[in-house]
Design an enzyme around this catalytic site. Structure first.
Site, PDB file in Angstrom:
ATOM      1  N   ASN A   1     -74.697  55.395 -16.799  1.00 54.29           N
ATOM      2  CA  ASN A   1     -73.363  54.834 -17.030  1.00 54.29           C
ATOM      3  C   ASN A   1     -72.747  55.239 -18.359  1.00 54.29           C
ATOM      4  O   ASN A   1     -71.618  55.707 -18.401  1.00 54.29           O
ATOM      5  CB  ASN A   1     -73.401  53.304 -16.952  1.00 54.29           C
ATOM      6  CG  ASN A   1     -72.021  52.699 -17.063  1.00 54.29           C
ATOM      7  OD1 ASN A   1     -71.233  52.703 -16.123  1.00 54.29           O
ATOM      8  ND2 ASN A   1     -71.688  52.174 -18.242  1.00 54.29           N
TER       9      ASN A   1
ATOM     10  N   HIS B   1     -75.513  55.695  -9.382  1.00 57.29           N
ATOM     11  CA  HIS B   1     -74.864  54.629 -10.150  1.00 57.29           C
ATOM     12  C   HIS B   1     -74.514  53.426  -9.261  1.00 57.29           C
ATOM     13  O   HIS B   1     -75.171  52.391  -9.342  1.00 57.29           O
ATOM     14  CB  HIS B   1     -73.603  55.185 -10.826  1.00 57.29           C
ATOM     15  CG  HIS B   1     -72.931  54.209 -11.729  1.00 57.29           C
ATOM     16  ND1 HIS B   1     -71.640  54.356 -12.163  1.00 57.29           N
ATOM     17  CD2 HIS B   1     -73.361  53.045 -12.283  1.00 57.29           C
ATOM     18  CE1 HIS B   1     -71.312  53.342 -12.953  1.00 57.29           C
ATOM     19  NE2 HIS B   1     -72.335  52.530 -13.026  1.00 57.29           N
TER      20      HIS B   1
ATOM     21  N   HIS C   1     -75.631  48.820  -9.174  1.00 59.92           N
ATOM     22  CA  HIS C   1     -74.683  47.729  -8.880  1.00 59.92           C
ATOM     23  C   HIS C   1     -74.959  47.077  -7.529  1.00 59.92           C
ATOM     24  O   HIS C   1     -75.119  45.864  -7.414  1.00 59.92           O
ATOM     25  CB  HIS C   1     -73.253  48.278  -8.884  1.00 59.92           C
ATOM     26  CG  HIS C   1     -72.721  48.598 -10.234  1.00 59.92           C
ATOM     27  ND1 HIS C   1     -71.911  47.745 -10.943  1.00 59.92           N
ATOM     28  CD2 HIS C   1     -72.885  49.693 -11.026  1.00 59.92           C
ATOM     29  CE1 HIS C   1     -71.589  48.282 -12.097  1.00 59.92           C
ATOM     30  NE2 HIS C   1     -72.170  49.471 -12.176  1.00 59.92           N
TER      31      HIS C   1
ATOM     32  N   HIS D   1     -79.498  51.775 -15.237  1.00 61.94           N
ATOM     33  CA  HIS D   1     -78.041  51.716 -15.315  1.00 61.94           C
ATOM     34  C   HIS D   1     -77.517  52.356 -16.590  1.00 61.94           C
ATOM     35  O   HIS D   1     -76.516  53.096 -16.565  1.00 61.94           O
ATOM     36  CB  HIS D   1     -77.554  50.268 -15.219  1.00 61.94           C
ATOM     37  CG  HIS D   1     -76.061  50.155 -15.281  1.00 61.94           C
ATOM     38  ND1 HIS D   1     -75.398  49.779 -16.427  1.00 61.94           N
ATOM     39  CD2 HIS D   1     -75.094  50.400 -14.350  1.00 61.94           C
ATOM     40  CE1 HIS D   1     -74.086  49.783 -16.198  1.00 61.94           C
ATOM     41  NE2 HIS D   1     -73.885  50.150 -14.947  1.00 61.94           N
TER      42      HIS D   1
ATOM     43  N   ILE E   1     -70.737  46.575 -16.674  1.00 61.40           N
ATOM     44  CA  ILE E   1     -69.561  47.438 -16.660  1.00 61.40           C
ATOM     45  C   ILE E   1     -69.844  48.597 -15.735  1.00 61.40           C
ATOM     46  O   ILE E   1     -71.018  48.866 -15.423  1.00 61.40           O
ATOM     47  CB  ILE E   1     -69.192  47.954 -18.071  1.00 61.40           C
ATOM     48  CG1 ILE E   1     -67.809  48.596 -18.091  1.00 61.40           C
ATOM     49  CG2 ILE E   1     -70.259  48.902 -18.575  1.00 61.40           C
ATOM     50  CD1 ILE E   1     -66.685  47.641 -17.806  1.00 61.40           C
TER      51      ILE E   1
END
Length: 896
Positions: free
Chosen positions: A750, A554, A559, A746, A896
């Site tokens: 997530n 993740h 990110h 993602h 997010i």
């Protein structure tokens, strides 16, 4: 209390009276109740301040020849904007209302795409309608007939407040021209320069109209910081993109225990993050200060007004640090384990009483239940879908195995290609490298179906292998409070029905100065003692997977690794560049959410360090994985599957790949999404780059990719596997990979976080007790034999850790009301080109097809990894979703 409109109107009336002597005619037009509202704002004559200036007279005389005056045409423009939340009740609002009355709200200048301008065509835009937060402005230009097509506009904000400029539509005789701005414009007193916005027509650098080239270059120089005059920390209104290492997660000036090494560089390789320009720490000059206030990100990277005021957006991560102490204060003993499983279930059925003055209700509306006039509120969690469907599924081995293929972390399972399993670490430091999982153990557990040789040959053995990654950290992590880390291997056997069966778990502790290497193999039990030992070993193995998922699958791979692509794109690709416009929706809000993560999630003493097993070594461990394992050319889905041995190339198979596990929900759905993305990117790239030479000669494109490799991911700049940009296929591969990572990858890791991790026994984030068989005392053995359930509960995270993780996962699994889902709506620049718009509609159709395929697969009971009694459907790659915690939906970007 005053509402926003009434307060603004009172300010308007007060300030207007003060200026009535300056503007006697206009003061009579003020309506204190409806100023700026729809249909209530008169259009004063004074506002028409259209300006046309020329470098020479409109009537020119050369010798005896008198030239005709330049003919003018009237052109109207309409601007849509939003003001920042609560901006309307600030002291400056009254002054800004006077600016509206004077007709001086926004100064807009038109830029020709045909010829260098000898004439400046500009006008002040007047606010004609407002209903918070939306505003509309109108302007009218007198434009020379030979002005040519309008390729850009310049805007100067005359207000004392910033505005989010959404766009402008210009009505020309030959048709309308649109400018999609989507940008915050600072007030003139903060930034007097005029902002440049290009039309929705995309241009390669070599094809840019000559009059626009200088503006294209100037805008990039601004974003690179070349036009910055001041020094020091970047300010809120700046738009500067630059690189820095992760030297701001520690806080040594506040507490020596919060000191952390710099992540990024030769010692700890890592992608780069956005530079903030903050001062160095006094106690450690290599680290950056974390004093109060938000971390800088370029203004346009911050959340929109709607997303910023949503509890799932900007407010969420900002609120978490203040929320957690209040939750902790009502726990009797935060470090204690849950006394029994009923206490865990009560989190969903009864909740925890919180004082009403805790101020949590506005921040956590989904899980804070108001009790009306009662003294207290209740922290009561929604039951995750996992236990809603089957309360006991988390206990079963088949569910443990199923989640490696259709759960929260489908990125770790890999094929066993060599036997015996063997460590690559130095045996002189870490002990015997050979696994204790023997042929006899495997053959016993597969119950004579085949020999190990046959299983290897038929590609039936798979493994979650965290042995070499974790072993160097075991002794260090064990020195932390309440932690008991092992290195682990978990072996699975593939059955004929495409399900995995756990065969064995090996836990290892390296030698230290006090004892030799310890390791033991555990298998599914057939008596009470072996069953409890198996469940404890499984708890350790699952916690390793939970930590790897959060830090690597993740945080690092989506990110963290995406941020350099964004920084480089804004520094090197013009806003009118077609590749910038293709990637832009995949980059929205990522830098902002990453900055928030550095403040409260991955920082020293933050949520990750507090609640996950690596503790203060969390980022250091993710750096080790980045240095050893991360490769851009393996980040695309097909390459990832092949690299893990889960697929092989086969031109006769669907998607050109043959899966080793036919019912692999993440791969089955993901490959449809990957193919749709790749086809869309292919159509787009070939439209703008019909010839490979256009790729090699595109200096902006080449500089972008060079900066990604040599600076953004500079610790890996010399790796031979980096793709080059020479052909259409090269560019298609690079762009598709980035688009996949930010969308499908993602989403898959997530939005199922609360569904699978909300009931923490299913995915404990840390383990606090060692196995009862590792150097046990008589007291340890007595407790295990007399009360094995209590040993398991003591192994789980504490009440504090579990509750904080549950709150965090609930928030981070939530879709914002203004989420932008992949393929839902085209970007304005795509819709502007008929060829690209048609390609997008085809892409959208492919995603609608994927929705239907997923629905069909999820009711097919022969697909046991995604359908069956109590089985959670695999919907994480369904493109669309409602807002909230849904366990589905693929946004364009990592927001997010």
């Amino acid at each position: 209390m005053f509402c926003r409109e009434s307060l603004s109107s009172l300010q308007t009336l007060s300030v207007a009276k003060s200026f009535s002597s300056l503007f006697p005619k206009q003061s009579a037009l003020i309506n204190p109740i409806s100023t700026g509202r729809r249909n209530n704002l008169p259009r004063p004559n004074l506002r028409r301040r259209c300006k046309v200036t020329a470098s020479r007279s409109n009537v020119e005389q050369e010798g005896n020849v008198v030239k005709e005056p330049i003919q003018k045409i009237k052109v109207k423009g309409y601007i849509t904007a939003q003001e920042e939340f609560l901006e309307g009740i600030t002291w400056s609002r009254g002054l800004d209302d006077i600016a509206d009355i004077r007709g001086r709200s926004l100064l807009v200048e038109l830029i020709s795409a045909k010829t260098d301008q000898r004439i400046t065509v500009e006008d002040y835009a007047q606010r004609v309608w407002a209903e918070a937060p939306d505003e509309k402005y109108e302007c009218e230009f007198e434009m020379p007939e030979d002005f040519g097509p309008v390729g850009a506009i310049k805007v100067q904000n005359q207000y004392h407040r910033q505005l989010f400029l959404q766009g402008m539509e210009l009505e020309l005789p030959g048709g309308s021209v649109t400018f999609t701005c989507e940008s915050w414009v600072a007030p003139k007193n903060v930034d007097p320069t005029k902002r440049i916005f290009f039309s929705n027509q995309s241009y390669l650098p070599s094809e840019t109209p000559e009059p626009l080239k200088k503006y294209r270059k100037e805008e990039l120089e601004t974003l690179q910081g070349k036009n910055r005059e001041q020094v020091g920390e970047f300010t809120k209104f700046e738009r500067i993109y630059d690189y820095d290492v992760y030297n701001d997660v520690g806080d040594p000036d506040n507490d020596p225990e919060l000191a952390r090494p710099v992540i990024g560089g030769l010692t700890h390789p890592y992608p780069r993050r956005c530079k903030t320009g903050r001062k160095p720490c006094e106690t450690d000059p290599s680290s950056e200060q974390r004093y109060g206030g938000e971390f800088y990100v370029p203004r346009d990277e911050e959340f929109s007004t709607a997303k910023g005021t949503s509890f799932t957006g900007k407010a969420v991560l900002a609120a978490l640090p203040s929320v957690f102490p209040q939750i902790e204060s009502v726990l009797l003993d935060p470090q204690s384990p849950f006394p029994h499983f009923k206490a865990i279930q009560n989190l969903f059925e009864e909740g925890i009483q919180l004082p009403k003055d805790a101020g949590l209700l506005p921040l956590l509306p989904r899980i804070i239940k108001a009790l009306g006039e009662a003294q207290d509120d209740i922290l009561q969690f929604e039951a995750p879908v996992l236990i809603n469907r089957d309360r006991f599924s988390w206990l079963r081995d088949d569910e443990f195995a199923r989640q490696t293929l259709a759960g929260l972390n489908p990125y770790s399972i890999q094929l066993v290609e060599e036997w015996p399993l063997k460590s690559k670490l130095d045996p002189a430091v870490y002990g015997d490298p050979t696994s204790l999982i023997t042929w006899e153990i495997v053959e016993r557990e597969v119950k004579g179906n085949m020999t190990v040789d046959e299983a290897l040959k038929n590609k039936r053995l798979f493994v979650l292998d965290y042995h070499d990654l974790l072993l160097p950290y075991v002794n260090k992590v064990r020195e932390l409070d309440n932690t008991a880390l092992y290195a682990s291997r978990t072996l699975f056997f593939l059955s004929d029905d495409s399900t995995l069966r756990p065969v064995a778990i090996e836990l290892t502790c390296p030698p230290n100065i006090n004892k030799a290497q310890w390791k033991q193999v555990f298998t599914p039990g057939y008596d009470a003692t072996s069953c409890w030992l198996w469940n404890l070993a499984k708890t350790h193995a699952i916690s390793h997977d939970a930590g790897y998922h959060q830090l690597i699958s993740h945080w690092l791979r989506t990110h963290c690794c995406t941020e350099p692509y964004i920084i480089a794109a804004n520094r090197q690709l013009s806003a009118m560049h077609p590749i910038y416009r293709l990637l832009h929706p995949h980059f929205r809000y990522t830098m902002e959410i990453n900055a928030r993560a550095r403040q409260s999630l991955v920082n020293a003493g933050g949520i990750i360090e507090t609640c996950f097993w690596p503790g203060k070594y969390s980022l250091e461990l993710s750096s080790a994985v980045y240095g050893k394992l991360w490769r851009f050319d393996k980040e695309g889905l097909p390459a990832d599957l092949i690299g893990r041995g889960l697929a092989e190339e086969d031109e006769t198979a669907e998607h050109g790949l043959r899966l080793r596990i036919p019912d692999y929900p993440f791969a089955n759905d993901g490959l449809i999404l990957w193919d749709a993305l790749k086809e869309w990117v292919t159509d787009y790239v070939k439209h703008y780059y019909p010839d490979d030479k256009l790729i090699t000669s595109d200096e902006e494109l080449q500089e972008w990719w060079k900066e990604v490799r040599t600076i953004g991911h500079g610790d890996k700049k010399d790796e031979p596997w980096w793709p080059v940009l020479k052909t259409q296929d090269d560019l298609i591969g690079v762009v598709t990979t980035i688009a996949w990572v930010t969308s499908g990858h993602h989403a898959a890791v997530n939005f199922g976080q609360y569904g699978y991790g909300g009931y923490f026994p299913n995915r404990p984030t840390t383990t606090r007790r060692r196995m009862p068989t590792e150097d046990p005392t008589d007291e340890d053995l007595k407790e295990f034999y007399e009360s094995p359930e209590k040993v398991l509960l003591k192994t789980y995270p504490s009440q504090k850790q579990a509750t904080l993780v549950m709150v965090t996962l609930d928030l981070l699994s939530t879709h914002s009301p203004d989420e932008e889902y992949i393929g839902e709506q085209p970007e304005a620049s795509w819709a502007n080109d008929p060829v690209i718009n048609a390609a997008f509609e085809k892409f959208k159709g492919k995603l609608q097809y994927l929705e239907g395929v997923i629905d069909e697969r999820n009711v097919n009971v022969t697909l046991k990894n995604r359908a069956g009694a109590g089985v959670v459907k695999y919907e994480l790659l369904k493109p669309l979703s409602d807002h909230g915690v849904t366990g589905m939906g693929v946004p364009y970007s990592i927001s997010i």
